[in-house]
Design a protein around this motif. Structure first.
Motif, PDB file in Angstrom:
ATOM      1  N   GLN A  65      -0.211 -13.898  19.353  1.00  0.00           N
ATOM      2  CA  GLN A  65      -1.309 -14.329  20.216  1.00  0.00           C
ATOM      3  C   GLN A  65      -0.982 -14.138  21.690  1.00  0.00           C
ATOM      4  OE1 GLN A  65      -2.127 -18.375  18.961  1.00  0.00           O
ATOM      5  NE2 GLN A  65      -3.322 -17.702  17.176  1.00  0.00           N
ATOM      6  N   TRP A  66       0.263 -14.387  22.062  1.00  0.00           N
ATOM      7  CA  TRP A  66       0.663 -14.211  23.466  1.00  0.00           C
ATOM      8  C   TRP A  66       0.560 -12.743  23.861  1.00  0.00           C
ATOM      9  CZ3 TRP A  66       4.020 -11.682  26.688  1.00  0.00           C
ATOM     10  CH2 TRP A  66       4.291 -12.243  27.925  1.00  0.00           C
ATOM     11  N   LEU A  67       1.054 -11.864  23.010  1.00  0.00           N
ATOM     12  CA  LEU A  67       0.981 -10.440  23.310  1.00  0.00           C
ATOM     13  C   LEU A  67      -0.464  -9.978  23.441  1.00  0.00           C
ATOM     14  CD1 LEU A  67       3.724  -9.123  20.840  1.00  0.00           C
ATOM     15  CD2 LEU A  67       3.918  -9.278  23.331  1.00  0.00           C
ATOM     16  N   ALA A  68      -1.314 -10.451  22.555  1.00  0.00           N
ATOM     17  CA  ALA A  68      -2.728 -10.067  22.602  1.00  0.00           C
ATOM     18  C   ALA A  68      -3.396 -10.587  23.865  1.00  0.00           C
ATOM     19  CB  ALA A  68      -3.451 -10.593  21.361  1.00  0.00           C
ATOM     20  N   ARG A  69      -3.069 -11.816  24.258  1.00  0.00           N
ATOM     21  CA  ARG A  69      -3.669 -12.406  25.447  1.00  0.00           C
ATOM     22  C   ARG A  69      -3.251 -11.657  26.710  1.00  0.00           C
ATOM     23  NH1 ARG A  69      -7.779 -16.271  26.269  1.00  0.00           N
ATOM     24  NH2 ARG A  69      -7.396 -17.422  28.208  1.00  0.00           N
ATOM     25  N   VAL A  70      -1.973 -11.337  26.813  1.00  0.00           N
ATOM     26  CA  VAL A  70      -1.487 -10.617  27.992  1.00  0.00           C
ATOM     27  C   VAL A  70      -2.065  -9.211  28.022  1.00  0.00           C
ATOM     28  CG1 VAL A  70       0.578  -9.706  29.129  1.00  0.00           C
ATOM     29  CG2 VAL A  70       0.583 -12.021  28.195  1.00  0.00           C
ATOM     30  N   ARG A  71      -2.178  -8.590  26.855  1.00  0.00           N
ATOM     31  CA  ARG A  71      -2.786  -7.256  26.789  1.00  0.00           C
ATOM     32  C   ARG A  71      -4.225  -7.305  27.301  1.00  0.00           C
ATOM     33  NH1 ARG A  71      -0.064  -2.957  26.134  1.00  0.00           N
ATOM     34  NH2 ARG A  71       0.728  -3.399  24.050  1.00  0.00           N
ATOM     35  N   HIS A 113       4.593 -25.105  21.617  1.00  0.00           N
ATOM     36  CA  HIS A 113       3.535 -26.098  21.420  1.00  0.00           C
ATOM     37  C   HIS A 113       2.524 -26.145  22.558  1.00  0.00           C
ATOM     38  CE1 HIS A 113       6.084 -28.467  18.264  1.00  0.00           C
ATOM     39  NE2 HIS A 113       5.361 -27.502  17.720  1.00  0.00           N
ATOM     40  N   ASP A 114       2.781 -25.422  23.645  1.00  0.00           N
ATOM     41  CA  ASP A 114       1.763 -25.328  24.710  1.00  0.00           C
ATOM     42  C   ASP A 114       0.566 -24.506  24.252  1.00  0.00           C
ATOM     43  OD1 ASP A 114       3.317 -26.747  26.478  1.00  0.00           O
ATOM     44  OD2 ASP A 114       4.035 -24.987  27.574  1.00  0.00           O
ATOM     45  N   GLY A 115       0.809 -23.584  23.314  1.00  0.00           N
ATOM     46  CA  GLY A 115      -0.223 -22.646  22.894  1.00  0.00           C
ATOM     47  C   GLY A 115      -0.059 -21.323  23.623  1.00  0.00           C
ATOM     48  N   ALA A 116      -0.279 -20.244  22.912  1.00  0.00           N
ATOM     49  CA  ALA A 116      -0.046 -18.916  23.468  1.00  0.00           C
ATOM     50  C   ALA A 116      -0.958 -18.607  24.644  1.00  0.00           C
ATOM     51  CB  ALA A 116      -0.226 -17.862  22.371  1.00  0.00           C
ATOM     52  N   ALA A 117      -2.221 -18.958  24.534  1.00  0.00           N
ATOM     53  CA  ALA A 117      -3.162 -18.639  25.608  1.00  0.00           C
ATOM     54  C   ALA A 117      -2.798 -19.374  26.887  1.00  0.00           C
ATOM     55  CB  ALA A 117      -4.583 -18.985  25.179  1.00  0.00           C
ATOM     56  N   ALA A 118      -2.445 -20.653  26.764  1.00  0.00           N
ATOM     57  CA  ALA A 118      -2.091 -21.437  27.947  1.00  0.00           C
ATOM     58  C   ALA A 118      -0.835 -20.888  28.609  1.00  0.00           C
ATOM     59  CB  ALA A 118      -1.906 -22.901  27.568  1.00  0.00           C
ATOM     60  N   ASP A 132      -1.628 -17.428  30.230  1.00  0.00           N
ATOM     61  CA  ASP A 132      -2.427 -17.567  31.443  1.00  0.00           C
ATOM     62  C   ASP A 132      -1.591 -18.124  32.596  1.00  0.00           C
ATOM     63  OD1 ASP A 132      -4.537 -16.606  29.991  1.00  0.00           O
ATOM     64  OD2 ASP A 132      -5.593 -18.528  29.831  1.00  0.00           O
ATOM     65  N   TYR A 133      -0.696 -19.056  32.291  1.00  0.00           N
ATOM     66  CA  TYR A 133       0.170 -19.612  33.323  1.00  0.00           C
ATOM     67  C   TYR A 133       1.077 -18.511  33.882  1.00  0.00           C
ATOM     68  CZ  TYR A 133       3.568 -22.596  35.688  1.00  0.00           C
ATOM     69  OH  TYR A 133       4.387 -23.175  36.631  1.00  0.00           O
ATOM     70  N   PHE A 134       1.662 -17.729  33.006  1.00  0.00           N
ATOM     71  CA  PHE A 134       2.545 -16.628  33.406  1.00  0.00           C
ATOM     72  C   PHE A 134       1.822 -15.640  34.306  1.00  0.00           C
ATOM     73  CE2 PHE A 134       4.011 -12.281  31.883  1.00  0.00           C
ATOM     74  CZ  PHE A 134       5.138 -12.225  32.687  1.00  0.00           C
ATOM     75  N   LEU A 135       0.688 -15.150  33.855  1.00  0.00           N
ATOM     76  CA  LEU A 135      -0.043 -14.151  34.626  1.00  0.00           C
ATOM     77  C   LEU A 135      -0.572 -14.728  35.933  1.00  0.00           C
ATOM     78  CD1 LEU A 135      -2.000 -12.426  31.714  1.00  0.00           C
ATOM     79  CD2 LEU A 135      -0.004 -11.528  32.934  1.00  0.00           C
ATOM     80  N   GLY A 136      -0.956 -15.996  35.892  1.00  0.00           N
ATOM     81  CA  GLY A 136      -1.481 -16.632  37.093  1.00  0.00           C
ATOM     82  C   GLY A 136      -0.449 -16.838  38.174  1.00  0.00           C
ATOM     83  N   ARG A 137       0.834 -16.882  37.802  1.00  0.00           N
ATOM     84  CA  ARG A 137       1.897 -17.101  38.787  1.00  0.00           C
ATOM     85  C   ARG A 137       2.491 -15.792  39.307  1.00  0.00           C
ATOM     86  NH1 ARG A 137      -0.386 -20.970  37.617  1.00  0.00           N
ATOM     87  NH2 ARG A 137       0.247 -23.161  37.863  1.00  0.00           N
ATOM     88  N   LEU A 138       2.141 -14.668  38.716  1.00  0.00           N
ATOM     89  CA  LEU A 138       2.699 -13.400  39.172  1.00  0.00           C
ATOM     90  C   LEU A 138       2.131 -12.991  40.524  1.00  0.00           C
ATOM     91  CD1 LEU A 138       2.770 -11.314  35.870  1.00  0.00           C
ATOM     92  CD2 LEU A 138       4.686 -12.411  37.032  1.00  0.00           C
ATOM     93  N   GLY A 139       0.830 -13.191  40.705  1.00  0.00           N
ATOM     94  CA  GLY A 139       0.200 -12.894  41.982  1.00  0.00           C
ATOM     95  C   GLY A 139       0.495 -11.490  42.471  1.00  0.00           C
TER      96      GLY A 139
END
Length: 310
Positions: free
Chosen positions: A136-142, A89-94, A97-104
């Motif tokens: 949507q998550w896979l597409a966003r991360v790609r 329910h957070d939404g795939a894009a959110a 983005d949170y995942f990728l933003g924390r990888l650093g």
């Protein structure tokens, strides 16, 4: 051969500092399967090839030990993976983005990114919502992390009843607690989680760690093949008295092609008068005459001599 990969989660954050992974995988029976294991020590066990670390969950939790776990994996020369547990329910894009933003700085070329496609305990999530989230998550991360392999972890139930299009990014990581390497699905898979006792244990369809590493980093330049023959070292290299295994290899080839003008085979790795006479005989055999057939060697006749690479 049997290979392993470690799977580290946030539960490992509660282990002592020296144990950044959950537990140890025992050897298993399988053929051409690379094992994915969870290891409870800070090092590399025989057969391990990669480590997958839980980084984030939803858009509000980051594993506090993730960077330490990644560092231990890199020190052991493992292929590194990072995975995210979604809150649908957070939404795939959110979530993405949170995942990728924390990888650093933990994210490097050749690292694998994974979606842990599970939503147990999340009330009100329909199958359609979960399936849409995955795509949507896979597409966003790609889009945000081009060049990285992206895979999807799913248990057999969700894979067979929720997934509608077999979209898993670059590979399926299937959980089905049966014989290692024999999940009960028809789809192609890369990784198989076959047990949770005493911890999650997995295998994968790679012949060896090098094959996994090559798959994980397709953008990496392929290693240059070693030439079969010794490259021409340059005319100035051929000085009397030079000692080298190349000289010995040249000696053997000149004898093999019928240009043996040597008086002795002693010290054949040192350039001497026998090499000069024998090579000049080779140059004449190649059709050269006069000054063109005199010492030192040239690149054309050297290439034709096929001196093996030493």
């Amino acid at each position: 051969m049997k290979w392993r990969l470690r799977e580290g989660g946030d539960a490992a954050a509660h282990l002592p500092q020296s144990s950044h992974w959950t537990s140890t995988l025992s050897p298993f029976a399988g053929d051409r399967n690379l094992a994915l294991s969870s290891s409870g020590y800070a090092g590399r066990r025989d057969g391990e090839a990669a480590g997958v670390v839980k980084h984030t969950e939803g858009k509000g939790y980051t594993n506090p030990r993730a960077s330490a776990q990644v560092a231990h994996g890199r020190k052991a020369d493992l292929v590194i993976g990072h995975y995210h547990c979604p809150h649908i329910h957070d939404g795939a894009a959110a979530d993405a983005d949170y995942f990728l933003g924390r990888l650093g700085a933990d994210l490097r070329p050749g690292d694998v990114l994974a979606l842990d496609w599970e939503w147990y305990g999340q009330n009100g999530v329909s199958n359609a919502e979960a399936d849409t989230f995955k795509d949507q998550w896979l597409a966003r991360v790609r889009q945000k992390a081009p060049g990285h392999r992206i895979i999807t972890y799913a248990d057999r139930s969700n894979w067979l009843t929720v997934d509608q299009n077999s979209n898993v990014g670059d590979g399926l990581w299937i959980a089905d607690y049966v014989t290692a390497g024999k999940p009960r699905i028809k789809a192609k898979w890369l990784f198989h989680q076959f047990s949770s006792t005493p911890v999650d244990q997995d295998v994968a369809n790679f012949a060896d760690p090098a094959a996994l590493r090559a798959w994980a980093n397709p953008a990496a330049p392929a290693p240059k093949p070693t030439p079969a023959y010794e490259p021409f070292p340059g005319a100035s290299w051929f000085t009397i008295g030079r000692k080298s295994p190349i000289v010995a290899a040249m000696h053997d080839r000149l004898v093999a092609v019928g240009c043996n003008r040597y008086k002795s085979s002693a010290n054949k790795d040192v350039i001497g008068s026998g090499d000069v006479a024998s090579y000049e005989a080779w140059q004449r055999k190649c059709g050269y005459s006069g000054a063109a057939a005199s010492w030192p060697p040239g690149p054309t006749t050297w290439a034709k001599l096929h001196v093996p690479n030493v």
